[in-house]
Design a protein around this motif. Structure first.
Motif, PDB file in Angstrom:
ATOM      1  N   SER A  50     -40.363  37.256   8.859  1.00 34.18           N
ATOM      2  CA  SER A  50     -41.281  36.379   8.147  1.00 34.18           C
ATOM      3  C   SER A  50     -42.711  36.602   8.644  1.00 34.18           C
ATOM      4  O   SER A  50     -43.196  35.860   9.507  1.00 34.18           O
ATOM      5  CB  SER A  50     -40.886  34.909   8.344  1.00 34.18           C
ATOM      6  OG  SER A  50     -41.871  34.049   7.811  1.00 34.18           O
ATOM      7  N   GLU A 238     -35.134  35.005   2.727  1.00 31.87           N
ATOM      8  CA  GLU A 238     -34.961  35.687   1.446  1.00 31.87           C
ATOM      9  C   GLU A 238     -36.267  36.371   1.070  1.00 31.87           C
ATOM     10  O   GLU A 238     -37.351  35.864   1.362  1.00 31.87           O
ATOM     11  CB  GLU A 238     -34.552  34.700   0.346  1.00 31.87           C
ATOM     12  CG  GLU A 238     -33.268  33.932   0.616  1.00 31.87           C
ATOM     13  CD  GLU A 238     -32.017  34.804   0.567  1.00 31.87           C
ATOM     14  OE1 GLU A 238     -32.119  35.934   0.062  1.00 31.87           O
ATOM     15  OE2 GLU A 238     -30.953  34.336   1.019  1.00 31.87           O
ATOM     16  N   ASP A 299     -43.373  31.317   2.898  1.00 26.95           N
ATOM     17  CA  ASP A 299     -41.996  31.816   2.783  1.00 26.95           C
ATOM     18  C   ASP A 299     -41.248  31.246   1.592  1.00 26.95           C
ATOM     19  O   ASP A 299     -40.241  31.798   1.164  1.00 26.95           O
ATOM     20  CB  ASP A 299     -41.202  31.461   4.040  1.00 26.95           C
ATOM     21  CG  ASP A 299     -41.394  32.489   5.145  1.00 26.95           C
ATOM     22  OD1 ASP A 299     -42.035  33.512   4.876  1.00 26.95           O
ATOM     23  OD2 ASP A 299     -40.916  32.251   6.261  1.00 26.95           O
ATOM     24  N   GLY A 300     -41.685  30.086   1.107  1.00 23.91           N
ATOM     25  CA  GLY A 300     -40.931  29.433   0.054  1.00 23.91           C
ATOM     26  C   GLY A 300     -41.761  28.380  -0.645  1.00 23.91           C
ATOM     27  O   GLY A 300     -42.982  28.278  -0.462  1.00 23.91           O
ATOM     28  N   PHE A 326     -36.054  34.421  -6.202  1.00 19.72           N
ATOM     29  CA  PHE A 326     -35.156  34.658  -5.063  1.00 19.72           C
ATOM     30  C   PHE A 326     -33.719  34.723  -5.586  1.00 19.72           C
ATOM     31  O   PHE A 326     -32.978  33.733  -5.514  1.00 19.72           O
ATOM     32  CB  PHE A 326     -35.286  33.542  -4.026  1.00 19.72           C
ATOM     33  CG  PHE A 326     -36.670  33.359  -3.478  1.00 19.72           C
ATOM     34  CD1 PHE A 326     -37.127  34.156  -2.447  1.00 19.72           C
ATOM     35  CD2 PHE A 326     -37.519  32.380  -3.984  1.00 19.72           C
ATOM     36  CE1 PHE A 326     -38.405  33.987  -1.925  1.00 19.72           C
ATOM     37  CE2 PHE A 326     -38.791  32.196  -3.470  1.00 19.72           C
ATOM     38  CZ  PHE A 326     -39.238  33.008  -2.445  1.00 19.72           C
ATOM     39  N   SER A 360     -35.580  28.688   0.269  1.00 18.01           N
ATOM     40  CA  SER A 360     -36.662  29.372  -0.440  1.00 18.01           C
ATOM     41  C   SER A 360     -37.307  28.499  -1.504  1.00 18.01           C
ATOM     42  O   SER A 360     -38.518  28.564  -1.728  1.00 18.01           O
ATOM     43  CB  SER A 360     -36.127  30.662  -1.077  1.00 18.01           C
ATOM     44  OG  SER A 360     -35.645  31.540  -0.077  1.00 18.01           O
ATOM     45  N   SER A 389     -43.865  26.759   3.879  1.00 19.45           N
ATOM     46  CA  SER A 389     -43.797  26.941   2.429  1.00 19.45           C
ATOM     47  C   SER A 389     -45.115  26.558   1.761  1.00 19.45           C
ATOM     48  O   SER A 389     -46.035  26.063   2.410  1.00 19.45           O
ATOM     49  CB  SER A 389     -42.669  26.063   1.852  1.00 19.45           C
ATOM     50  OG  SER A 389     -41.435  26.322   2.489  1.00 19.45           O
TER      51      SER A 389
END
Length: 819
Positions: A50, A238, A299-300, A326, A360, A389
């Motif tokens: 990440s 992911e 990341d999400g 994703f 995600s 996120s």
């Protein structure tokens, strides 16, 4: 002690994990250094997988990337420092004796030994206080710093061994991470969450190793592949497959504000999107968030919404987009009753609501997000999920001062963590907008509408509007009428008009501001024996009934409904984020921004020349009717009388001046052209200066309302900053801290035969909550159950509950609904 034993480092004589019961398969315990290395391996793999997470931490520390990684691993290796203590080791006396011998004296501590809190105290005494150490020591929920630490009652030899082991382990960690001294880095917002979640995953890969002679560096290298596999299986790591509007929605062309996406900077920051209902704000937010992720800034995605109904509706809507972004991930849903809607709870992310934020794509009610800034165990796991996120909050205008203060704390936390936020609203008052932008040190100057405002991490604000942009911006005109009645409910003539519309095939909705008024109206219509379907929807149903009714409402009044003439009586649960499409809406008066939200459910979809069912010809334009009191407010009317003027609506919305100005605005504007009217309407109602001819008592009430709001704002900030012992995060009272006022009570409904109303086992939380409703304490009846923080109520004996939901005792008598 033999020569071989003397060469074993002191820290290799401590266990870290043990099987609850010996199973005869391999070792029964796992040495503490190996467990610490397992956890560090998870964090290491995560930081490498990440780049955005490591980039945020690097930005917070102001050091090079590799140094930031070394700092994080050093402290995570120390997360269980408190287990190097005789009191912890003696939890398994058999293992303790096998590792350190039995020729010593130890007096068991009558109090429970907390290795997290004590480990932090030990570090402070043997080295010096360190905020990063406190973060990792609290990985089991929190660190208690209020107690006086003392050494164990034991032989000096044991105490000296503990101290030696801790000091040697700290030195090993420094050498392992190639550091010369303990980093003095202060608080790192993401560290506590990273450590706690890495500990969960690291514990899952425990291989119960007891060989004290292994080279720790070799062990670590062998742990890395196991950590990588466990992280992949958890669903938290992911890779995004693409980004942008065209990637997510290839069959559609951008419209309105969506055409601004190409102009927005790919920089972390706070973005406020102001656009009318139905303008595609959700799709805008998804597209922009995906671009930020693709740019390595997150990341999400975590979506936060005001209610369970709106969260459920959005969860269904964004499912396909989540799968595109994703493909190997599963979107998660987090709110009080979310486990009824997500069938598979076996995966890591679905095992608790706090874990849902780690995936995600997550959808949650706002209370679950606000717990990340409250004194609740593992609050840092929730905040870690949002900070790694892009956090998207919808209907941001709809929160009261108390919740807004907590939201500001969330935004400030996102800013401190170098993270992004997107806020969505159709009707955001300017003073609230400036307040929110201030969390990132930003200021808005534009009065354009629609408008996108972006403030980066340094406080620089850029604003983007459609002026000068050759983009189609759909306009809609809504005809408005005012209906007067004594109780702000339709009188007999007005009801007959509603019946006529429905009989002509119109889809009609009536929105009440209180559950009691909705139930009164539904009862009255039901007794009229009308020959068309009538539905009732509000929040005072059991969880199982509410999910069922919500799905029925979406089916019967949504985009693909058959539209054969139907009447829905509801409360505010339908005004936000639900894709409903009415021909005619009638609403009790509310501040203009809430009425405009409700107007967004009018003529929501173009049905001419499409495959959708056509509209009734009962009306040829969107029609919105506002119910107001029969009596008009007089210039000399006193404050006590004004407080009661709007009845239940005044109690719900508090600001009588907002309601009065909304009434005046609608009286002067029988036709509203959207989106052009938003700014002027909000400014008219929410302006701070008194209007010409406005009753003076309204100013008095407004000043009192503002003062109360400031008090609520202050209270929320104080609660957020409290350092007292936190509530357990599974305690149902946690969510109640996110809202101001008297805490509601959980009431579990039973039938007269002694079974749960919706069946199941009372001891099972999922079954219990299917039959649960939340009520004010004064309405909670039945037997109190301390074990599950609830009341047990028998329907027909303790309380009244039927197809209208829970009915208050006084209302039950008024409506003549027998038990």
């Amino acid at each position: 002690m033999s020569g071989a034993e003397s060469t074993i480092p002191a820290y290799m004589k401590y266990w870290g994990k043990a099987k609850k019961e010996p199973d005869g398969e391999g070792a029964d315990y796992h040495l503490l250094p190996y467990h610490c290395l397992d956890v560090a391996a998870v964090a290491d793999v995560w930081l490498k997988a990440s780049p955005s997470l490591l980039k945020k931490i690097t930005g917070q520390l102001g050091v090079e990337t590799e140094i930031a990684r070394q700092f994080m691993l050093f402290f995570i290796l120390l997360h269980d420092l408190g287990k190097f203590d005789t009191r912890f080791q003696h939890f398994r006396a058999d293992i303790h004796q096998s590792l350190q011998g039995g020729d010593w004296w130890f007096e068991e501590d009558p109090s429970y030994y907390s290795h997290g809190s004590c480990g932090y105290k030990q570090f402070c005494e043997e080295f010096e206080p360190n905020a990063a150490m406190k973060a990792v020591a609290g990985h089991h929920g929190f660190v208690d710093v209020s107690f006086d630490y003392y050494e164990p009652e034991a032989d000096d030899e044991l105490i000296e061994l503990d101290v030696q082991a801790r000091k040697e382990w700290v030195q090993f960690c420094l050498d392992f991470c190639q550091l010369d001294e303990i980093p003095k880095i202060g608080e790192v917002p993401l560290l506590a969450g990273l450590c706690s979640v890495s500990d969960w995953i690291g514990s899952s890969i425990t291989n119960f190793t007891i060989d004290q002679s292994l080279d720790l560096t070799d062990y670590y290298q062998r742990a890395l592949p196991r950590a990588a596999e466990a992280l992949k299986d958890s669903g938290m790591i992911e890779s995004i497959q693409g980004s942008g509007f065209g990637f997510l929605f290839p069959e559609y062309h951008p419209r309105g504000i969506q055409c601004l996406l190409a102009d927005l900077p790919l920089d972390a920051g706070l973005t406020i999107v102001e656009a009318d209902t139905g303008a595609g704000k959700t799709e805008f937010a998804l597209a922009y968030a995906s671009s930020l992720i693709q740019a390595g800034l997150a990341d999400g995605i975590v979506f936060g919404l005001p209610t369970q109904a709106t969260a459920n509706g959005l969860f269904d809507r964004i499912g396909s987009a989540a799968n595109i972004l994703f493909p190997d991930a599963q979107a998660t849903l987090a709110h009080g009753k979310s486990h009824y809607l997500v069938a598979d709870e076996s995966g890591f992310l679905h095992q608790s609501k706090k874990r849902a934020f780690l995936g995600s794509v997550s959808v949650a009610t706002i209370d679950q997000i606000l717990m990340g800034v409250l004194g609740i165990k593992h609050q840092f796991v929730r905040s870690f999920g949002t900070r790694k996120s892009v956090l998207i909050l919808d209907e941001i205008h709809s929160f009261d001062p108390y919740m807004m203060a907590l939201i500001e704390q969330v935004l400030k936390g996102q800013h401190e963590a170098y993270s992004s936020v997107i806020l969505l609203s159709a009707t955001l008052p300017n003073q609230i907008k400036q307040q929110l932008l201030g969390c990132y040190q930003g200021v808005s100057e534009s009065q354009d509408y629609p408008l996108v405002s972006h403030t980066d991490l340094s406080g620089k604000t850029n604003e983007y509007s459609l002026s000068g942009l050759n983009s189609p911006n759909t306009k809609k005109t809504v005809n408005t009428e005012l209906w007067r009645s004594n109780d702000c409910l339709p009188d007999s003539e007005q009801l007959q008009e509603i019946y006529n519309w429905v009989q002509q095939g119109a889809m009609v909705g009536v929105i009440c501001n209180t559950v009691a008024d909705a139930q009164r109206l539904y009862r009255q219509v039901s007794l009229s024996c009308v020959e068309f379907p009538v539905d009732l929807f509000h929040a005072r149903y059991t969880a199982a009934d509410r999910v069922r009714i919500e799905n029925q409402v979406l089916t019967n009044y949504g985009k693909n409904a058959t539209r054969q003439g139907r009447l829905l009586i509801s409360t505010q649960v339908v005004e936000q984020s639900l894709d409903l499409d009415f021909d005619i809406l009638i609403s009790q008066i509310a501040p203009i921004e809430y009425l405009m939200q409700r107007m967004g459910r009018l003529w929501r979809h173009d049905r001419d020349g499409t495959e959708l069912c056509p509209r009734s010809d009962a009306v040829d334009k969107p029609l919105f009717i506002t119910l107001i009191p029969t009596a008009e407010i007089k210039p000399n009317q006193g404050p006590d009388s004004l407080k009661k003027h709007y009845g239940g609506s005044g109690f719900v919305y508090q600001s009588i001046r907002w309601l009065y100005r909304t009434e005046q605005y609608l009286y002067e504007n029988s036709e509203l052209a959207f989106p052009d009217c938003y700014r002027s309407a909000i400014k008219y109602v929410h302006g701070l200066e008194p209007h010409v001819g406005e009753p003076k008592a309204l100013t008095q009430l407004s000043e009192a309302f503002e003062l109360k709001g400031e008090g609520s704002h202050y209270t929320a900030r104080q609660i957020s900053a409290m350092q007292s012992k936190p509530l357990n995060d599974v305690d149902p009272r946690c969510a109640l801290l996110t809202r101001e006022g008297e805490m509601s009570v959980s009431v579990v409904l039973f039938n007269k035969k002694g079974g749960l109303w919706h069946g199941g086992n009372f001891a099972e939380q999922a079954d219990r909550e299917r039959s649960l409703i939340s009520l004010a304490p004064k309405h909670a009846k039945g037997k109190k159950c301390a074990e599950y923080y609830c009341y047990i109520a028998v329907i027909g004996e303790d309380i009244q509950y039927n197809e209208m939901g829970f009915i208050r005792e006084d209302l039950s008598e008024e409506l003549k609904v027998g038990r």
